[in-house]
Design an enzyme around this catalytic site. Structure first.
Site, PDB file in Angstrom:
ATOM      1  N   THR A 144       0.859  -1.069  -0.067  1.00 48.75           N
ATOM      2  CA  THR A 144       0.046  -0.192   0.015  1.00 48.75           C
ATOM      3  C   THR A 144       0.831   1.174  -0.073  1.00 48.75           C
ATOM      4  O   THR A 144       1.985   1.272   0.499  1.00 48.75           O
ATOM      5  CB  THR A 144      -0.816  -0.005   1.143  1.00 48.75           C
ATOM      6  OG1 THR A 144      -1.343   1.359   1.510  1.00 48.75           O
ATOM      7  CG2 THR A 144      -0.172  -0.421   2.440  1.00 48.75           C
ATOM      8  N   ASP A 145       0.243   2.624  -0.552  1.00 46.04           N
ATOM      9  CA  ASP A 145       1.003   3.774  -0.207  1.00 46.04           C
ATOM     10  C   ASP A 145       1.182   4.028   1.011  1.00 46.04           C
ATOM     11  O   ASP A 145       1.857   5.044   1.397  1.00 46.04           O
ATOM     12  CB  ASP A 145       0.363   4.735  -1.362  1.00 46.04           C
ATOM     13  CG  ASP A 145      -1.203   4.884  -0.907  1.00 46.04           C
ATOM     14  OD1 ASP A 145      -1.815   4.405   0.067  1.00 46.04           O
ATOM     15  OD2 ASP A 145      -1.743   5.903  -1.501  1.00 46.04           O
ATOM     16  N   GLU A 146       0.259   3.535   1.959  1.00 42.67           N
ATOM     17  CA  GLU A 146       0.305   4.203   3.527  1.00 42.67           C
ATOM     18  C   GLU A 146       1.475   3.901   3.999  1.00 42.67           C
ATOM     19  O   GLU A 146       1.890   4.451   5.192  1.00 42.67           O
ATOM     20  CB  GLU A 146      -0.761   3.321   4.107  1.00 42.67           C
ATOM     21  CG  GLU A 146      -1.956   3.452   3.445  1.00 42.67           C
ATOM     22  CD  GLU A 146      -3.467   3.276   4.180  1.00 42.67           C
ATOM     23  OE1 GLU A 146      -3.284   3.254   5.586  1.00 42.67           O
ATOM     24  OE2 GLU A 146      -4.518   3.167   3.799  1.00 42.67           O
ATOM     25  N   TYR A 179      -1.413  -0.828  11.003  1.00 43.57           N
ATOM     26  CA  TYR A 179      -1.714  -1.334   9.778  1.00 43.57           C
ATOM     27  C   TYR A 179      -0.719  -0.885   8.768  1.00 43.57           C
ATOM     28  O   TYR A 179      -0.015  -1.949   8.382  1.00 43.57           O
ATOM     29  CB  TYR A 179      -2.882  -0.925   8.976  1.00 43.57           C
ATOM     30  CG  TYR A 179      -3.013  -0.996   7.465  1.00 43.57           C
ATOM     31  CD1 TYR A 179      -3.084  -2.364   7.149  1.00 43.57           C
ATOM     32  CD2 TYR A 179      -3.228  -0.009   6.499  1.00 43.57           C
ATOM     33  CE1 TYR A 179      -3.204  -2.492   5.463  1.00 43.57           C
ATOM     34  CE2 TYR A 179      -3.366  -0.383   5.206  1.00 43.57           C
ATOM     35  CZ  TYR A 179      -3.175  -1.669   4.896  1.00 43.57           C
ATOM     36  OH  TYR A 179      -3.242  -2.016   3.314  1.00 43.57           O
ATOM     37  N   LYS A 183       2.433  -3.417   7.301  1.00 43.36           N
ATOM     38  CA  LYS A 183       2.784  -3.687   5.872  1.00 43.36           C
ATOM     39  C   LYS A 183       4.091  -3.117   5.585  1.00 43.36           C
ATOM     40  O   LYS A 183       4.691  -3.752   4.781  1.00 43.36           O
ATOM     41  CB  LYS A 183       1.799  -2.551   4.960  1.00 43.36           C
ATOM     42  CG  LYS A 183       0.296  -3.277   4.966  1.00 43.36           C
ATOM     43  CD  LYS A 183      -0.083  -4.402   4.482  1.00 43.36           C
ATOM     44  CE  LYS A 183       0.097  -4.889   2.696  1.00 43.36           C
ATOM     45  NZ  LYS A 183      -0.162  -6.073   2.255  1.00 43.36           N
TER      46      LYS A 183
HETATM   47  P1  NAD Z   1      -9.330  -7.384   2.050  1.00 45.77           P
HETATM   48  O1  NAD Z   1      -9.583  -7.061   3.819  1.00 45.77           O
HETATM   49  O2  NAD Z   1     -10.642  -7.134   1.624  1.00 45.77           O
HETATM   50  O3  NAD Z   1      -9.193  -8.898   2.007  1.00 45.77           O
HETATM   51  C1  NAD Z   1      -8.024  -9.494   2.554  1.00 45.77           C
HETATM   52  C2  NAD Z   1      -8.227 -11.332   2.316  1.00 45.77           C
HETATM   53  O4  NAD Z   1      -7.292 -11.795   3.109  1.00 45.77           O
HETATM   54  C3  NAD Z   1      -9.426 -11.866   2.821  1.00 45.77           C
HETATM   55  O5  NAD Z   1     -10.032 -12.687   1.864  1.00 45.77           O
HETATM   56  C4  NAD Z   1      -9.134 -12.482   4.107  1.00 45.77           C
HETATM   57  O6  NAD Z   1     -10.027 -13.690   4.400  1.00 45.77           O
HETATM   58  C5  NAD Z   1      -7.740 -12.939   3.759  1.00 45.77           C
HETATM   59  N1  NAD Z   1      -6.847 -13.186   4.889  1.00 45.77           N
HETATM   60  C6  NAD Z   1      -6.782 -12.376   5.899  1.00 45.77           C
HETATM   61  N2  NAD Z   1      -5.853 -12.827   6.959  1.00 45.77           N
HETATM   62  C7  NAD Z   1      -5.607 -14.176   6.454  1.00 45.77           C
HETATM   63  C8  NAD Z   1      -4.625 -14.974   6.761  1.00 45.77           C
HETATM   64  N3  NAD Z   1      -4.207 -15.271   7.873  1.00 45.77           N
HETATM   65  N4  NAD Z   1      -4.442 -16.116   5.953  1.00 45.77           N
HETATM   66  C9  NAD Z   1      -4.941 -16.233   4.834  1.00 45.77           C
HETATM   67  N5  NAD Z   1      -5.734 -15.237   4.332  1.00 45.77           N
HETATM   68  C10 NAD Z   1      -6.037 -14.234   5.182  1.00 45.77           C
HETATM   69  O7  NAD Z   1      -8.338  -6.598   1.871  1.00 45.77           O
HETATM   70  P2  NAD Z   1      -8.114  -6.053   0.283  1.00 45.77           P
HETATM   71  O8  NAD Z   1      -8.552  -4.374   0.452  1.00 45.77           O
HETATM   72  O9  NAD Z   1      -8.571  -6.746  -0.846  1.00 45.77           O
HETATM   73  O10 NAD Z   1      -6.461  -5.791   0.078  1.00 45.77           O
HETATM   74  C11 NAD Z   1      -5.789  -6.806  -0.311  1.00 45.77           C
HETATM   75  C12 NAD Z   1      -4.314  -6.566  -0.406  1.00 45.77           C
HETATM   76  O11 NAD Z   1      -4.141  -4.986  -0.979  1.00 45.77           O
HETATM   77  C13 NAD Z   1      -3.854  -6.260   1.004  1.00 45.77           C
HETATM   78  O12 NAD Z   1      -2.460  -6.750   1.292  1.00 45.77           O
HETATM   79  C14 NAD Z   1      -3.719  -4.803   1.315  1.00 45.77           C
HETATM   80  O13 NAD Z   1      -2.701  -4.322   2.229  1.00 45.77           O
HETATM   81  C15 NAD Z   1      -3.376  -4.198   0.075  1.00 45.77           C
HETATM   82  N6  NAD Z   1      -3.897  -2.812  -0.494  1.00 45.77           N
HETATM   83  C16 NAD Z   1      -5.200  -2.695  -0.529  1.00 45.77           C
HETATM   84  C17 NAD Z   1      -5.686  -1.218  -0.693  1.00 45.77           C
HETATM   85  C18 NAD Z   1      -7.055  -0.886  -0.546  1.00 45.77           C
HETATM   86  O14 NAD Z   1      -7.496   0.142  -0.881  1.00 45.77           O
HETATM   87  N7  NAD Z   1      -8.140  -1.592  -0.148  1.00 45.77           N
HETATM   88  C19 NAD Z   1      -4.909  -0.488  -1.510  1.00 45.77           C
HETATM   89  C20 NAD Z   1      -3.390  -0.964  -1.677  1.00 45.77           C
HETATM   90  C21 NAD Z   1      -3.048  -2.124  -1.110  1.00 45.77           C
HETATM   91  P1  TYD Z   2     -10.638   4.001   4.364  1.00 49.02           P
HETATM   92  O1  TYD Z   2     -11.715   3.587   3.297  1.00 49.02           O
HETATM   93  O2  TYD Z   2     -10.902   3.321   5.701  1.00 49.02           O
HETATM   94  O3  TYD Z   2      -9.119   3.638   3.792  1.00 49.02           O
HETATM   95  P2  TYD Z   2      -7.789   4.207   4.352  1.00 49.02           P
HETATM   96  O4  TYD Z   2      -7.875   4.552   5.827  1.00 49.02           O
HETATM   97  O5  TYD Z   2      -6.860   2.961   4.300  1.00 49.02           O
HETATM   98  O6  TYD Z   2      -7.440   5.507   3.553  1.00 49.02           O
HETATM   99  O7  TYD Z   2     -10.822   5.481   4.670  1.00 49.02           O
HETATM  100  C1  TYD Z   2     -10.786   6.514   3.474  1.00 49.02           C
HETATM  101  C2  TYD Z   2     -10.729   7.905   4.157  1.00 49.02           C
HETATM  102  O8  TYD Z   2     -12.049   8.152   4.631  1.00 49.02           O
HETATM  103  C3  TYD Z   2      -9.873   8.037   5.281  1.00 49.02           C
HETATM  104  O9  TYD Z   2      -9.258   9.234   5.224  1.00 49.02           O
HETATM  105  C4  TYD Z   2     -10.724   7.839   6.524  1.00 49.02           C
HETATM  106  C5  TYD Z   2     -12.025   8.479   6.131  1.00 49.02           C
HETATM  107  N1  TYD Z   2     -13.132   7.595   6.487  1.00 49.02           N
HETATM  108  C6  TYD Z   2     -14.139   8.325   7.062  1.00 49.02           C
HETATM  109  O10 TYD Z   2     -14.193   9.648   7.154  1.00 49.02           O
HETATM  110  N2  TYD Z   2     -15.151   7.910   7.659  1.00 49.02           N
HETATM  111  C7  TYD Z   2     -15.359   6.557   7.544  1.00 49.02           C
HETATM  112  O11 TYD Z   2     -16.474   6.107   8.197  1.00 49.02           O
HETATM  113  C8  TYD Z   2     -14.396   5.885   7.412  1.00 49.02           C
HETATM  114  C9  TYD Z   2     -14.412   4.263   7.052  1.00 49.02           C
HETATM  115  C10 TYD Z   2     -13.220   6.527   6.655  1.00 49.02           C
END
Ligand code: NAD
Ligand code: TYD
Length: 373
Positions: A144-146, A179, A183
């Site tokens: 992630t970019d975070e 988080y 990561k």
């Molecule tokens: P998500 O929470 O929707 O899905 C995570 C999946 O991992 C779930 O299906 C869960 O069951 C599985 N999981 C969790 N713990 C596990 C374990 N111990 N063993 C096996 N499986 C397990 O997450 P997402 O949003 O799809 O993110 C996927 C990846 O992309 C993550 O690594 C996250 O850090 C990264 N990412 C997410 C975003 C975003 O905006 N969602 C952006 C950049 C990177």
């Molecule tokens: P989120 O979807 O949780 O992603 P991330 O924290 O990984 O960026 O949140 C996106 C943005 O929205 C973040 O700045 C937090 C804000 N946010 C709210 O203001 N209210 C909410 O209920 C949630 C879930 C997020």
């Protein structure tokens, strides 16, 4: 792209690919893309089915002959070793993780366990299975970019970009939440396996994703669902934090390109140069949902509720993905307006999917999360 990339593609037929976290939001889009696009690959989706994993996300491909689902925990090292052997894995695309910042604030240990120790367990299992024979092998870690921390909001007025700086692949890591710290730890382990053992690894750092099948604890699906039910929309702080949004299918497309053509040992940023202040994105979501539900414009604006800010809330994320565009030719395919329209329509058309998730245990979690705000 050069000959290295095309050679790699040619060598990469008839392979067994392990995708972890494939029942989650982004993982399900990656599994779908790979199963449909590469019938010559065997795709093994490994997922522990935590609260965030949902096999309903993959209903449309579950019967494909090149697809196998395995329920397992990436922290179970012995299981990871036996699965590597059983399926003779050639490539790993690792998405399994705990992914929600608010949960990490409440329960950091689970994040360290899954994201750091789980990634290490998978790396070591792959290393033992490949045993120094790296030909045709790849370990691709999705991050992630975070991990880069937070950027300044030094141009807050007018339209995006809201600051002069962007995250580059060379930006020093500076995570703030449990988080992003977990990561960051996992990213360092992946790079250490490349540098120490020579494992062909790849790391990508992507901005916020949105689209179908996202668990409704994240901003966009949570707010779509709350508008539908006339529930408050809890905006943290003043809603001035900035996020850089990418349509999830475009992220999956980038993962495909990088898995096949990326230079091993390297890092690529993924993003769409699409910065939004939270309050502005909330207004776009409200407008779109109201229009599609046939409500008069602005009906749901009254649901906006400013609540106590998230602890350590990063002010601005903004990804520079120029390297990916220049080296591998990837660009987002969708404009944001089109992406958000598709997304809202999907959630409104798939209310059963949402209702199945938001009943029971999740409802209780959500109440607890917000009762003190
Ligand atoms: P998500 O929470 O929707 O899905 C995570 C999946 O991992 C779930 O299906 C869960 O069951 C599985 N999981 C969790 N713990 C596990 C374990 N111990 N063993 C096996 N499986 C397990 O997450 P997402 O949003 O799809 O993110 C996927 C990846 O992309 C993550 O690594 C996250 O850090 C990264 N990412 C997410 C975003 C975003 O905006 N969602 C952006 C950049 C990177
Ligand atoms: P989120 O979807 O949780 O992603 P991330 O924290 O990984 O960026 O949140 C996106 C943005 O929205 C973040 O700045 C937090 C804000 N946010 C709210 O203001 N209210 C909410 O209920 C949630 C879930 C997020």
């Amino acid at each position: 792209m050069g000959s290295v990339c095309s050679n790699y593609l040619n060598n990469f037929s008839m392979k067994n690919i392990l995708i972890t976290g494939g029942a989650g939001f982004i993982g399900s889009h990656v599994v779908r893309l790979f199963v449909n696009k590469y019938p010559e690959y065997r795709i093994i989706n490994l997922d522990a089915l935590t609260y965030a994993g949902n096999l309903a996300n993959l209903k449309d491909i579950e019967d494909k002959t090149n697809y196998t689902f395995v329920k397992a925990d990436i922290c179970d090292f012995d299981k990871m070793c036996s699965l590597m052997q059983e399926y003779d894995i050639d490539g790993v695309i690792h998405l399994a993780a705990e992914s929600h910042v608010d949960r990490s604030i409440k329960d950091p240990f689970t994040f360290a366990r899954t994201n750091v120790m789980g990634t290490l367990s998978l790396l070591q299992a792959a290393r033992q299975h490949w045993n120094g024979n790296w030909e045709g092998k790849r370990f691709y870690h999705i991050s992630t970019d975070e991990v880069y921390g937070a950027l300044e909001l030094d141009k807050p007025e007018g339209s995006a970009p809201y600051g002069s700086e962007f995250f580059l692949e060379t930006t020093k890591y500076n995570p703030h939440s449990p988080y992003s710290a977990s990561k960051a730890g996992s990213d360092h382990f992946v790079r250490a396996y490349h540098d120490t053992y020579g494992m062909p690894t790849l790391v990508t750092n992507c901005s916020n994703n949105y689209g179908p099948y996202q668990f409704p604890e994240k901003l966009i699906p949570l707010f779509i669902n709350n508008i539908r039910h006339g529930k408050p929309l809890p905006v943290y702080g003043k809603g001035e934090n900035v996020r850089d949004w990418l349509y999830v299918v475009d992220h999956a497309r980038a993962i495909d390109v990088i898995f096949h053509q990326g230079k091993t040992g390297d890092t690529y940023n993924i993003g769409g140069f699409n910065e939004w202040k939270n309050i502005d994105i909330v207004k776009v979501v409200i407008k779109t949902v109201d229009r599609l539900l046939g409500n008069p414009e602005g009906t749901s604006e009254k649901l906006i509720t400013y609540v106590t800010d998230r602890a350590g809330h990063d002010l601005r994320y903004a990804i520079d993905s120029t390297k990916l565009k220049n080296e591998l030719g990837w660009e987002p395919s969708l404009q944001f307006e089109e992406g958000i329209e598709k997304t809202v329509r999907w959630y409104l058309d798939n209310q059963e999917w949402m209702d199945n998730i938001t009943s029971g245990v999740y409802e209780k979690y959500y109440e607890d999360m917000y009762k003190n705000r």
